[in-house]
Write a protein that holds these residues in place. Structure first.
Motif, mmCIF file in Angstrom:
data_model
loop_
_atom_site.group_PDB
_atom_site.id
_atom_site.type_symbol
_atom_site.label_atom_id
_atom_site.label_comp_id
_atom_site.label_asym_id
_atom_site.label_seq_id
_atom_site.Cartn_x
_atom_site.Cartn_y
_atom_site.Cartn_z
ATOM 1 N N ARG A 271 2.367 -2.436 -5.962
ATOM 2 C CA ARG A 271 2.494 -3.641 -5.381
ATOM 3 C C ARG A 271 2.482 -3.487 -4.021
ATOM 4 N NH1 ARG A 271 8.260 -5.402 -8.186
ATOM 5 N NH2 ARG A 271 8.361 -3.012 -8.528
ATOM 6 N N PRO A 272 2.371 -4.677 -3.250
ATOM 7 C CA PRO A 272 2.265 -4.512 -1.871
ATOM 8 C C PRO A 272 3.924 -4.149 -1.199
ATOM 9 C CG PRO A 272 1.259 -6.638 -2.436
ATOM 10 C CD PRO A 272 1.950 -6.044 -3.711
ATOM 11 N N ALA A 273 3.865 -3.713 -0.029
ATOM 12 C CA ALA A 273 5.106 -3.162 0.335
ATOM 13 C C ALA A 273 5.878 -4.247 0.719
ATOM 14 C CB ALA A 273 4.834 -2.524 1.504
ATOM 15 N N SER A 274 7.371 -4.150 0.551
ATOM 16 C CA SER A 274 8.415 -5.340 0.791
ATOM 17 C C SER A 274 9.324 -4.854 1.917
ATOM 18 C CB SER A 274 9.047 -5.586 -0.582
ATOM 19 O OG SER A 274 9.859 -4.344 -0.940
ATOM 20 N N THR A 275 9.547 -5.924 2.645
ATOM 21 C CA THR A 275 10.565 -5.537 3.789
ATOM 22 C C THR A 275 12.101 -5.484 3.356
ATOM 23 O OG1 THR A 275 9.056 -6.555 5.424
ATOM 24 C CG2 THR A 275 11.459 -6.026 6.068
ATOM 25 N N GLU A 276 12.697 -4.423 3.394
ATOM 26 C CA GLU A 276 13.901 -4.353 2.997
ATOM 27 C C GLU A 276 15.050 -4.106 4.181
ATOM 28 O OE1 GLU A 276 14.395 -4.584 -0.282
ATOM 29 O OE2 GLU A 276 12.293 -4.405 -0.769
#
Length: 433
Positions: free
Chosen positions: A222-227
């Motif tokens: 999946r696309p990278a997510s901002t955490e």
């Protein structure tokens, strides 16, 4: 705060016994509940630490103990005492109740903390006006909470006497440099800023006395997510994500169904151990990061009073020289020689704690089902006497942890005692995630 995992911390609340898994379990989940409940009733004395003697900086030695930064300090001119330096800790906590009688306290207020896990009450004393001294640094008016019973038994977990935790009051006083290569902290006088040459500058948000940064995480394809991640020097794990695979009902191809990720106000915290494909902090990228995934419906979420997605711990942070600057709102990173080291989890399946004189005895308190230790026949309550002919009493728990996660297919010779009978056991480490 403090996260524990791979080996176990032995925790007693009245007659109820809990175990916390070392580098990936939440030792601090219970601590966090205690601290938050005590904070608003404390007569707070706000005074910063200062560098003594009009010096530009103070260099303070520390010990890295099971991925925890331990410093020595004096309280009211007594000590030295061993404290865990923990960026996830807002209020200073004294976990050793014996200090209650030895510190010459002028003021103390007794309270009860309710609802810990099984609903048992926990007594604590609230004390202001303590004088703290570290090497070259002091604070004359700090507040703390002293537990009336050492329910957390951090000493057995660390294999050395641990008297408490300190965090925000220290880090908010001045810029602090942490060098894991030479095991030193450097506290800088506010009149002279440290040099940040050849470092990466990353915004740091301090909320509720705890520091947060943003990172990019790739779970799989999946696309990278901002955490939003808590920068948690008191946590042994590399990464913990409270929101991730749990939200889509999937798990990675390889994972450990770790039932014991800690115990909180509402009961056990369940979840699993796995790896994320990649994560990025500033310009630094990491692959196959070992990650804890507590269930989103667990007690951890219910206790959080600041929204966040997870935390990064010492197993990732120790790959850098780090400068914390709470007041300016930045963290500065400079990679050290460990930056490219792969992330590894325990490969033995043995969870243990230390007891006895000088904490020289190692007792197995849990064996992970299906692990190398389980297949070899090692059982709970076995005592490990030696590893590869070296007595465990001559080793630190940090050294033992590193051996147990050192290399896939490495064979170790363990000397184990059960019911007064001693046996030699060949244990072949197996990477499980």
């Amino acid at each position: 705060m403090i996260f524990i995992s791979v080996t176990l911390i032995n925790l007693k609340i009245n007659t109820v016994r809990f175990y916390f898994v070392q580098h990936y379990l939440s030792r601090r989940v219970l601590l966090l509940a205690v601290f938050w409940l005590m904070w608003n009733t404390l007569p707070v004395c706000a005074q910063d630490f200062t560098v003594t003697g009009n010096h530009c900086k103070a260099v303070i030695p520390f010990r890295l103990v099971r991925n925890m930064v331990v410093v020595q300090l004096q309280i009211n001119q007594h000590g030295p005492y061993n404290f865990i330096l923990d960026t996830g800790c807002g209020l200073m906590i004294i976990t050793d109740p014996k200090l209650l009688d030895s510190l010459s306290l002028k003021y103390k207020k007794k309270i009860k903390v309710l609802g810990l896990g099984e609903g048992n009450d926990l007594d604590a004393w609230l004390v202001p006006g303590l004088k703290l001294q570290l090497k070259g640094v002091e604070n004359n008016q700090i507040s703390a909470a002293i537990l009336a019973k050492d329910v957390f038994d951090l000493s057995s977990y660390a294999g050395m006497p641990i008297h408490g935790l300190i965090g925000y009051d220290f880090f908010n006083s001045f810029p602090v440099k942490i060098n894991f290569a030479d095991s030193t902290l450097t506290a800088f006088n506010l009149r002279k800023s440290p040099s940040y040459k050849r470092t990466t500058k990353i915004p740091l948000l301090v909320e509720d006395k705890k520091p947060y940064l943003q990172a990019q995480v790739n779970f799989d394809d999946r696309p990278a997510s901002t955490e939003k991640l808590l920068v948690d020097l008191g946590a042994g794990h590399p990464l913990s994500l409270e929101n991730g695979w749990n939200n889509c009902g999937e798990k990675p191809d390889k994972f450990i169904a770790a039932a014991n990720l800690g115990v909180g106000l509402s009961g056990p915290i369940n979840g699993f151990m796995g790896r994320v494909q990649a994560m990025e902090i500033g310009s630094y990228q990491f692959a196959k990061v070992v990650t804890a995934f507590p269930d989103s419906s667990s007690a951890m979420d219910k206790m959080a009073n600041i929204s966040r997605d997870g935390s990064i711990g010492t197993d990732l942070l120790k790959r850098f020289v780090i400068w914390f600057d709470y007041r300016q709102g930045f963290i500065y990173l400079k990679p050290n020689s460990n930056i490219k080291q792969p992330f590894e989890h325990d490969m033995s399946g043995i969870e243990y704690y230390a007891v006895g004189n000088n904490f020289s005895r190692i007792i197995v308190c849990r064996v992970e089902p299906g692990s190398a230790a389980d297949l070899t026949g090692i059982e709970k309550n076995d005592e490990i006497l030696a590893i590869n002919f070296k007595k465990v009493g001559h080793m630190t728990l940090q050294e033992i942890d590193e051996i147990f996660r050192s290399k896939n297919d490495r064979t170790l010779l363990l000397e184990v005692m059960r019911d007064q009978s001693i046996a030699k056991v060949l244990l072949t480490l197996k990477r499980r995630i």
